[in-house]
Design a protein around this motif. Structure first.
Motif, short mmCIF file in Angstrom:
data_model
loop_
_atom_site.label_atom_id
_atom_site.label_comp_id
_atom_site.label_asym_id
_atom_site.label_seq_id
_atom_site.Cartn_x
_atom_site.Cartn_y
_atom_site.Cartn_z
N ALA A 227 42.22 33.55 66.11
CA ALA A 227 42.06 32.20 65.55
C ALA A 227 41.57 32.22 64.11
O ALA A 227 41.86 31.30 63.34
N GLU A 228 40.85 33.27 63.72
CA GLU A 228 40.28 33.34 62.37
C GLU A 228 41.23 34.00 61.38
O GLU A 228 40.95 34.03 60.17
N LEU A 229 42.34 34.56 61.83
CA LEU A 229 43.29 35.21 60.92
C LEU A 229 43.97 34.18 60.03
O LEU A 229 44.10 33.01 60.40
N SER A 230 44.41 34.61 58.87
CA SER A 230 45.16 33.73 57.98
C SER A 230 46.54 33.47 58.56
O SER A 230 47.02 34.22 59.43
N GLU A 235 51.72 35.29 60.85
CA GLU A 235 53.17 35.40 60.69
C GLU A 235 53.63 36.85 60.82
O GLU A 235 54.69 37.14 61.38
N GLU A 236 52.82 37.77 60.32
CA GLU A 236 53.14 39.19 60.45
C GLU A 236 53.11 39.62 61.91
O GLU A 236 53.97 40.37 62.37
N LEU A 237 52.11 39.14 62.64
CA LEU A 237 52.04 39.44 64.08
C LEU A 237 53.25 38.85 64.81
O LEU A 237 53.81 39.48 65.71
N TRP A 238 53.62 37.64 64.41
CA TRP A 238 54.77 36.97 65.03
C TRP A 238 56.05 37.77 64.82
O TRP A 238 56.83 37.97 65.75
#
Length: 250
Positions: A227-230, A235-238
């Motif tokens: 939740a705290e990630l930018s 988007e990179e994880l996605w």
């Protein structure tokens, strides 16, 4: 017979003196949402290929038929026997190549018989009988198919594809919310039309998109501190989850 047992159970539940306090106060209107919900749960069990669940959900859906029929019988409108007899008559009537002397059948014959039956009613429109309670995407597709049968349709896929661009431009040009709502609806309707020309059921396509989104999101939200990630990190994880999903299918 199991069906007769179920009918007796429902009659007892609806008994105004000794019945269930919940069942006795229900109406067609209050039960209708449960009927729709049970139909979706049947579809869900099929999608999950869960035959035990399917048998259970079909029982729940059958209960809805018995419930509505019992309420109608109490009001002197029709009975469960009328419902079953009516569908038996309809199936035989719409399959004259099986139960009659017509030589050739098929889906086109079914549709021709349905159209002739609609013309006997008070509403002779090509769009008559398209249920208002259908999911919006499914109803849009059905309205379009009905209109296409009387020649109101593009000859090929280029028509609906161009219409999407037109509707998207109109949506982007709007600034007032009521008009944006209308234009967004027009855009969705155009997308449904494209799906129809591609022989794709829009409901099925959106269900698949929902499934993919849920699978990927559940995967990336397991990341510690997600939740705290930018947004860029998310988007990179996605993108990584999308690639992993594609690799698992290949």
């Amino acid at each position: 017979m199991p069906l007769e047992r179920l009918r007796k159970i429902m009659r007892r539940l609806r008994d105004p003196v000794s019945g269930c306090e919940w069942d006795t106060v229900q109406t067609f209107e209050t039960i209708a949402p449960y009927t729709i919900e049970e139909a979706y749960e049947v579809a869900d069990a099929i999608a999950r290929d869960d035959m035990d669940a399917l048998a259970d959900e079909l029982g729940d859906l059958q209960l809805q038929v018995v419930f509505h029929s019992q309420m109608a019988e109490e009001a002197g409108q029709f009975t469960l026997d009328d419902v079953i007899g009516g569908i038996c008559d309809k199936m035989e009537r719409r399959h004259p190549h099986i139960f009659g002397d017509v030589q050739h059948g098929g889906h086109h014959l079914w549709e021709e018989i349905k159209a002739a039956e609609r013309q006997k009613g008070s509403d002779d429109s090509a769009l008559a009988g398209v249920a208002l309670a259908l999911p919006a995407l499914e109803r849009a597709a059905k309205l379009q198919r009905r209109a296409a049968r009387v020649g109101f349709d593009w000859p090929d896929v280029s028509g609906p594809r161009a219409k999407i661009d037109e509707e998207l431009a109109e949506l982007e040009a709007e600034t007032e919310h009521p008009r944006m709502l209308e234009e967004l609806g027009d855009l969705l309707f155009a997308v449904v039309n494209l799906a129809r020309h591609l022989n794709i059921e829009p409901e099925a396509a959106l269900r698949e998109a929902n499934r993919k989104f849920e699978h990927r999101f559940r995967a990336i939200e397991k990341t510690p501190g997600f939740a705290e990630l930018s947004l860029e990190e998310k988007e990179e994880l996605w993108a990584a989850a999308k690639k992993a999903q594609a690799d698992s299918i290949a």
